[in-house]
Scaffold this motif. Sequence first.
Motif, PDB file in Angstrom:
ATOM      1  N   LYS A 222       0.844  -1.200   0.000  1.00 51.83           N
ATOM      2  CA  LYS A 222       0.000   0.000   0.000  1.00 51.83           C
ATOM      3  C   LYS A 222       0.871   1.239   0.000  1.00 51.83           C
ATOM      4  CE  LYS A 222      -3.853   0.447   2.518  1.00 51.83           C
ATOM      5  NZ  LYS A 222      -4.787   0.685   3.663  1.00 51.83           N
TER       6      LYS A 222
ATOM      7  N   GLY B  45       0.492   5.515   0.657  1.00 50.20           N
ATOM      8  CA  GLY B  45      -0.411   6.545   1.166  1.00 50.20           C
ATOM      9  C   GLY B  45       0.235   7.907   1.201  1.00 50.20           C
ATOM     10  N   GLY B  46      -0.588   8.926   1.081  1.00 54.85           N
ATOM     11  CA  GLY B  46      -0.108  10.302   1.135  1.00 54.85           C
ATOM     12  C   GLY B  46      -1.257  11.264   0.952  1.00 54.85           C
ATOM     13  N   GLN B  47      -0.937  12.501   0.671  1.00 58.51           N
ATOM     14  CA  GLN B  47      -1.962  13.504   0.411  1.00 58.51           C
ATOM     15  C   GLN B  47      -2.396  13.424  -1.048  1.00 58.51           C
ATOM     16  OE1 GLN B  47      -3.454  15.739   2.783  1.00 58.51           O
ATOM     17  NE2 GLN B  47      -2.474  14.126   3.986  1.00 58.51           N
TER      18      GLN B  47
ATOM     19  N   VAL C  11       0.507   9.679  -5.440  1.00 58.16           N
ATOM     20  CA  VAL C  11       0.166   8.340  -4.974  1.00 58.16           C
ATOM     21  C   VAL C  11      -0.367   7.478  -6.113  1.00 58.16           C
ATOM     22  CG1 VAL C  11      -1.388   7.026  -3.481  1.00 58.16           C
ATOM     23  CG2 VAL C  11      -0.236   9.061  -2.594  1.00 58.16           C
TER      24      VAL C  11
ATOM     25  N   HIS D 193      -6.181  12.673   2.925  1.00 58.41           N
ATOM     26  CA  HIS D 193      -5.446  11.415   2.834  1.00 58.41           C
ATOM     27  C   HIS D 193      -6.014  10.527   1.740  1.00 58.41           C
ATOM     28  CE1 HIS D 193      -3.182   7.875   3.925  1.00 58.41           C
ATOM     29  NE2 HIS D 193      -4.324   7.185   3.951  1.00 58.41           N
ATOM     30  N   THR D 194      -5.108   9.884   1.004  1.00 55.68           N
ATOM     31  CA  THR D 194      -5.493   8.899   0.004  1.00 55.68           C
ATOM     32  C   THR D 194      -4.516   7.741   0.075  1.00 55.68           C
ATOM     33  OG1 THR D 194      -5.931   8.525  -2.359  1.00 55.68           O
ATOM     34  CG2 THR D 194      -4.111   9.983  -1.833  1.00 55.68           C
ATOM     35  N   ASN D 195      -4.977   6.543  -0.260  1.00 57.73           N
ATOM     36  CA  ASN D 195      -4.059   5.404  -0.338  1.00 57.73           C
ATOM     37  C   ASN D 195      -4.546   4.414  -1.387  1.00 57.73           C
ATOM     38  OD1 ASN D 195      -5.668   3.149   1.029  1.00 57.73           O
ATOM     39  ND2 ASN D 195      -5.647   4.669   2.689  1.00 57.73           N
TER      40      ASN D 195
ATOM     41  N   ALA E  58       4.848   5.355   2.886  1.00 57.74           N
ATOM     42  CA  ALA E  58       4.175   6.517   3.471  1.00 57.74           C
ATOM     43  C   ALA E  58       4.879   7.807   3.081  1.00 57.74           C
ATOM     44  CB  ALA E  58       4.137   6.388   4.991  1.00 57.74           C
TER      45      ALA E  58
ATOM     46  N   GLU F  95       0.604  10.956   8.628  1.00 59.66           N
ATOM     47  CA  GLU F  95      -0.811  10.579   8.639  1.00 59.66           C
ATOM     48  C   GLU F  95      -1.018   9.221   7.977  1.00 59.66           C
ATOM     49  OE1 GLU F  95      -5.231  12.367   7.434  1.00 59.66           O
ATOM     50  OE2 GLU F  95      -3.422  13.273   6.576  1.00 59.66           O
ATOM     51  N   SER F  96      -0.256   8.943   6.910  1.00 64.19           N
ATOM     52  CA  SER F  96      -0.380   7.656   6.226  1.00 64.19           C
ATOM     53  C   SER F  96       0.019   6.501   7.133  1.00 64.19           C
ATOM     54  CB  SER F  96       0.475   7.646   4.954  1.00 64.19           C
ATOM     55  OG  SER F  96      -0.007   8.584   4.030  1.00 64.19           O
TER      56      SER F  96
ATOM     57  N   ASN G 104      -2.835   3.817   8.535  1.00 65.76           N
ATOM     58  CA  ASN G 104      -2.780   2.492   7.912  1.00 65.76           C
ATOM     59  C   ASN G 104      -1.927   1.458   8.634  1.00 65.76           C
ATOM     60  OD1 ASN G 104      -4.210   3.117   5.216  1.00 65.76           O
ATOM     61  ND2 ASN G 104      -2.635   4.690   5.280  1.00 65.76           N
TER      62      ASN G 104
END
Length: 582
Positions: free
Chosen positions: A8, A10-12, A17, A49-51, A73, A77-78, A82
């Motif tokens: 996975k 994740g990030g902004q 991403v 946040h999106t992943n 990450a 936040e990621s 997660n």
Amino acid sequence: MISQLSWKIGGQQGEGVESTDRIFSTALNRLGYYLYGYRHFSSRIKGGHTNNKIRISTKPIRAISDDLDILVAFDQESIDFNAHELRDNGVIVADAKFNPVLPEGIKARLFPVPITAIAEELGTSLFKNMAASGASWALLGLPIDVFNKAVEEEFGRKGAAVVEKNIEAVRKGAESVLELAGGPILDFQLEPADGKQKLFMIGNDAIALGAVAAGCRFMPAYPITPASEVMEYLIKALPKLGGTVIQTEDEIAACTMAIGANYAGARALTASAGPGLSLMMEAIGLAGMTETPVVIVDTQRGGPSTGLPTKQEQSDLNAMVYGTHGEIPKIVLSPSTIEECFYDTIEAFNLAEKYQVPVILMTDLQLSLGKQSAEMLDYNRIVIDRGTLVTEAPEQEANQLFKRYEFTENGVSPRVIPGVKHGIHHVTGVEHDQTGRPSESTENRQRMMDKRLEKLKHIQVTDAVKVDAPHENPDLLIIGMGSTGGTIDEARRRVELEGIKTNHATVRLIHPFPTEQLRPYIEKAKTVIVVENNATGQLADQIKLHVGHADKIKNVLKYNGNPFLPAEIEQKCKELTLAWQH
């Protein structure tokens, strides 16, 4: 070596991403691995946040994994959001820029790679997605030439210099993580894939490709998540075939334009989600009354109102079956795989013209946007059926109109398109006689209603219910629709190991409901579990209404915006079996 692994990133939203995931998974697909993706994203264009999660396997898979092996990450936040998914001794590859910290209780290996620093050394922070990808690829110990080829194809149009810098970012990211980890992580080494060519696509792309193969040449639509990719695909494809896409002012215009195009003889469709479907309801009634074929795609998302526009749900079923005022014949199909998205779209066009009814193709966000491996499509299976389309109408007596709505045994009347000699008739949304002229005759009204609804008794659909039933008298029959099928199959394999006998049925025809096809499997099961992503058990209610046996039907519901995990269904199966046994 292992046969599967979950990764996975994740990030902004807006910081790379999606492109990181795309290149990473494309390279894996080239090697022949089976992939299944889940995309968690915000309803904002940028920020939030999106992943993206990819499950990688040497065998076919159609479900999200319960846990996680590698997390990449771009921000703290990621990690916070997660890390709980990581299995013990999993890995976090984090950008050293934000001084990453492991949450309390997480037993994972943390590798702070200077992802942003590597990118900025090469001229721009935009290269950080490739540095992160290179680090991930290196941990798996996979051949770098395959990955570099995917990079070349992604950025080749931007010139050789850009390609070189991206490949350099990949190399530096790989070197950095290997230095921190002391080399490739042995317990993450994947078994070789079969190397066979596979498709890797989202359901929306398969639907759009199916529309092209079915002969669709016009799509009016209004952009909406998660349906927009159907429109975006056809914007590129249809002009090459003499067709076109029109972005309309709203979904009302989109649906009525599609109806008009079909009336004129073209094959046309529109695609939307729940809010758009709501706006189309009056027009769908018009198609039913005028017996004009039309195909509508509903990619379900979280509702009501704007709801959760970027999250999973299966809560539009009642709207599709009951939404229009009055009573019309319609068909609601529910594909459950990428391949079915393609073939069912073709069948939807054939059914719409064969029975002269609106056909709604029902998907959900996970099936629409979750990228996954699929078998190569068989174009020899494509058949075009235009129903009772009349190209040469018989000559009419003086001042007589063509009987476009002629009473027939199966309710399907001969259909002509404008311009056919002797085919002139009247078209109106009010009740009408056999030639289309308005009529308020009570006798005519009843006969016309009966004629239109008669079609429902004759509708035949390929695999209305898809059943895997190895047991004559199972402990459990698990029923689902849409994207839940693969998750149910994985849960079943686990509970079977504990001696619980299970059968699985996927309902692919939602309306008219396939009562007789489903009935024998329900009657033979001790308990029936209906799995669906909504709060009220809409599919279960259809089963109770049409098949009965409400006493043995149990709901398994999830409506928090996320798809089911195999472990969740597995646990419910065990709980319900224990309850039955005691």
